[in-house]
Design an enzyme around this catalytic site. Structure first.
Site, short mmCIF file in Angstrom:
data_model
loop_
_atom_site.label_atom_id
_atom_site.label_comp_id
_atom_site.label_asym_id
_atom_site.label_seq_id
_atom_site.Cartn_x
_atom_site.Cartn_y
_atom_site.Cartn_z
N HIS A 188 7.21 9.64 15.02
CA HIS A 188 5.92 10.34 15.10
C HIS A 188 5.17 10.40 13.77
O HIS A 188 4.64 11.44 13.37
CB HIS A 188 6.13 11.75 15.64
CG HIS A 188 6.59 11.80 17.07
ND1 HIS A 188 6.24 10.85 17.99
CD2 HIS A 188 7.39 12.70 17.72
CE1 HIS A 188 6.79 11.15 19.16
NE2 HIS A 188 7.49 12.26 19.02
N HIS A 193 1.64 15.99 21.76
CA HIS A 193 3.04 16.29 22.05
C HIS A 193 3.20 17.73 22.57
O HIS A 193 4.10 18.46 22.12
CB HIS A 193 3.90 16.10 20.81
CG HIS A 193 5.33 15.75 21.09
ND1 HIS A 193 6.10 16.47 21.96
CD2 HIS A 193 6.12 14.76 20.62
CE1 HIS A 193 7.32 15.95 22.01
NE2 HIS A 193 7.35 14.91 21.20
N GLU A 212 4.10 12.16 27.08
CA GLU A 212 3.22 11.62 26.05
C GLU A 212 2.65 10.27 26.47
O GLU A 212 3.38 9.29 26.63
CB GLU A 212 3.98 11.46 24.74
CG GLU A 212 4.70 12.71 24.27
CD GLU A 212 5.87 12.37 23.39
OE1 GLU A 212 5.66 11.77 22.31
OE2 GLU A 212 7.01 12.69 23.79
#
Length: 391
Positions: free
Chosen positions: A148, A219, A355
């Site tokens: 991420h 998220h 996601e």
């Protein structure tokens, strides 16, 4: 689907509430609605988000549509803090995990609650990738890989916020050249809005002055029965995907795409999340449950690619996206280490993430859709989370 594209605007009706200062966060202190005899859904006090982090001011912005659906978003990490929607009894339910103050996010052991993710969502193997033959190295914050966007991804940044009207918030951030090892000055704009069909709309846009890789997403951690209401294993899940991406023990793709048929990953028909989560399956063992990218069947923005329904609340969330993949995560690493808005802990598998994104490790997987963004091009994509009830 191409990463770089021009998107036709989807015109959804919006009822705009009068506001005296569009560029300022809402001054509403708290909204409270009873959901049953013992609990209530409440947006956090905005004053608990008025802090200074890394020299920049943080805020809590409140969005509301004409049906009473509300969302709270902070510019610290571009995080979705709350989404209030009616359940099957018509009572407002907060379906997103978050904290009652910005400090909760700062000190959380889970870094991604509600966050806008970038510069690259999901994992990159060993944090390494090449562009035009040159190798770049990002931080390996999920050893041995990058997750991420690295240690100081977009979730740690204070974004510039501009509330356009009562239903729309615009967040902008400049990710400077070589931030977390990614080349190029990347100008990012994310627009979050509520529409009057009870949808939460996410629009992403970015440009760069050097060729780079980009994969943006949100998220949010959801529990459609309400935050901290217990397990999500009895929620039902349907995903329009004939295939998924198997991964190794560090959750990096092998580079192949496999059918979901005759596997625990077949959610083409609505199935309880927990129905097969403990099956003797190497992929479930690698992910400690579901933490995999579904390869979505051909789709457009008119048809949902996934639907999840809360077993107790009847709240149904349909997902629409222009992205080729959906990473579904079943809360496998939740450990009860953080107290959420209602004071209850984030226990094992009490929320899920869905996601919308490109595939993991795409910069190192030439067979996957490209995530390259070049100067002069515009990264532009959108996803929608639409809420309704099943009685």
């Amino acid at each position: 689907m191409n990463l770089i594209k021009n998107i036709s605007a989807i015109m959804l009706p919006a009822c705009i509430f009068a506001m005296s200062a569009c560029n300022q966060p809402s001054t509403d202190k708290k909204t409270t609605t009873m959901t049953d005899s013992t609990t209530h859904a409440a947006l956090p006090d905005t004053s608990a988000y008025a802090k200074t982090i890394n020299g920049k001011q943080t805020h809590l912005y409140i969005l509301k549509n004409k049906h009473g659906m509300e969302a709270a978003i902070t510019n610290y990490g571009g995080r979705v803090v709350s989404i209030l929607v009616p359940d099957k009894a018509g009572k407002m339910t907060d379906v997103v995990l978050g904290f009652d103050s910005v400090g909760g996010f700062v000190h959380s052991t889970e870094r991604y609650y509600g966050a806008t993710i970038g510069r690259y969502g999901n994992r990159i193997a060993k944090g390494k990738f090449k562009i035009d033959g040159k190798e770049y190295q990002s931080s390996t914050n999920n050893a041995p890989n990058m997750l991420h966007g690295g240690k100081n991804g977009f979730q740690e940044m204070v974004w510039d916020g501009k509330q356009i009207d009562s239903t729309t918030l615009e967040l902008t951030y400049l990710s400077k050249d070589m931030e977390e090892g990614f080349p190029g000055n990347l100008k990012v704009k994310v627009t979050y809005s509520l529409t009057d069909d009870n949808s939460f709309k996410c629009e992403y846009e970015a440009t760069t002055d050097k060729t780079t890789v980009v994969n943006l997403t949100n998220h949010a951690f959801f529990n459609l029965n309400g935050e901290s209401s217990g397990t999500i294993l009895n929620h039902t899940l349907q995903v329009d995907a004939d295939n998924y991406i198997p991964v190794d023990s560090t959750l990096i793709p092998f580079g192949k795409i496999e059918t979901v048929a005759n596997t625990p990953f077949d959610f083409r028909k609505s199935t309880a999340i927990g129905a097969r989560i403990n099956d003797d399956n190497v992929q479930l063992k690698n992910g400690k449950g579901y933490d995999h990218n579904f390869v979505l069947n051909k789709h457009d923005m008119k048809t949902p690619i996934a639907a999840i329904t809360g077993d107790k609340s009847g709240v149904k969330m349909e997902i629409f996206t222009e992205e080729p993949g959906l990473q579904f995560y079943s809360g496998n690493f939740m450990k009860g280490a953080n107290a959420m808005k209602n004071g209850k802990k984030d226990e094992f598998r009490t929320s899920f993430a869905a996601e919308t994104q490109h595939y993991p490790d795409s910069p190192n997987q030439p067979s996957f859709p490209s995530t390259l963004l070049k100067p002069g091009q515009v990264y532009k994509t959108q996803s929608i989370y639409k809420f309704s009830v099943v009685k």
